[in-house]
Design a protein around this motif. Sequence first.
Motif, mmCIF file in Angstrom:
data_model
loop_
_atom_site.group_PDB
_atom_site.id
_atom_site.type_symbol
_atom_site.label_atom_id
_atom_site.label_comp_id
_atom_site.label_asym_id
_atom_site.label_seq_id
_atom_site.Cartn_x
_atom_site.Cartn_y
_atom_site.Cartn_z
ATOM 1 N N GLU A 78 35.210 8.543 27.279
ATOM 2 C CA GLU A 78 33.983 7.834 26.917
ATOM 3 C C GLU A 78 32.965 7.833 28.067
ATOM 4 O O GLU A 78 31.761 8.046 27.869
ATOM 5 N N GLY B 93 33.571 14.230 22.569
ATOM 6 C CA GLY B 93 32.305 13.560 22.923
ATOM 7 C C GLY B 93 31.563 14.296 24.018
ATOM 8 O O GLY B 93 30.330 14.391 24.007
ATOM 9 N N SER C 271 31.361 11.353 28.474
ATOM 10 C CA SER C 271 30.258 11.633 27.547
ATOM 11 C C SER C 271 28.973 10.962 28.017
ATOM 12 O O SER C 271 27.900 11.561 28.016
#
Length: 341
Positions: A49, A90, A52
Amino acid sequence: MDGRTDILAIESSCDETAAAVVRNGQEVLSNVIYTQIKMHTLYGGVVPELASRKHIEKINFVVQKALDDAHMKLSDVDAVAVTYGPGLVGALLVGVAFAKSLAWASGKPLIGVHHIEGHISANYIEHPELEPPYLGLIVSGGHTHLVIVRDWAEFDILGRTVDDAAGEAFDKVARAIGLGYPGGPKIDAISKEGNPEAIHFPKAHVNKSEYDFSFSGLKSAVLNYLNHAEMTHETVNKADLAASFQKAVVDVLTEHTVHAAKEYNIRRVAMAGGVASNSALREGMQKACQAAGLSLYIPSPVLCTDNAAMIGAAAFHEFEAGRRSGWDLNAVPALRLGERA
Ligand code: KG4
Ligand code: ZN
């Protein structure tokens, strides 16, 4: 056409935000790499996460710098290339969406590139004489593949890892001995002070195929060694442990490669991927190839780890073959080698 094909390439599959301009698949006009390693180090590994988000933050700047360093504007390039798999979904999406927008807005063709094809193509940058067919060993954080490169972007997979990738094993063992992330370069460095013969780790055999690799058994052997030492209150020599682990990895990689070269009667070997920057592997493979009468090609360390110049080199051959991606190009996190979306 002036005989020059300049490709703007983008790479964002993991923890490097990278862009490059490459001429004719060989001449690197610019190569910008923003590495997120420092941020991920805090967590002991890549946090998808966060990766990204960082890509989103940096991609504009990185791509602009790649164009600036090449003294070019977007309108000067002939195509826009981007890694669309495999990798973190991502992270890939950031590069793919950015490349699509650039290509669409400027009316340039879009070329989706396989990340592993990119790694192997890093060899074409510094070794223009290298042409298929040859044997390729790709060793990175996510992949371990032994392949015959039959033609540009045409691969026969001889072997792959059945569990951890080579780089993953380096990272996990480094964490276990307390060296931190990313483990590969740290094990490489500390091993220089250690004795690779100090501890004998068993070689993992994979029954299914003689060219497949297995590194999780080796990783467990290192963990068992550490546990045993802790229980018996023995002090562990980290340098010896790292060097012995590294030797076990190098031995299996070189043995499989030389064996395959003999069996398939291929005289040229090319290595690629982050682990190909390992000094013991470079030296070990050089020795093994020399003894077997094989020519060995390895990119400079900066072109072994993730970068966009290698994506530009791979894209050139896709471009020459007339392959273009559609506006529906999507990130494919588990894209297989040789597969096209
Ligand atoms: O190719 P790469 O940058 O990213 C992937 O596509 O996975 O490879 C990163 C991997 C990491 O596991 C890192 O620890 C390993 O390559 N690596 C090394 C060395 N430098 C990077 N492994 C061993 N020795 C090194 N010097
Ligand atoms: Zn990579």
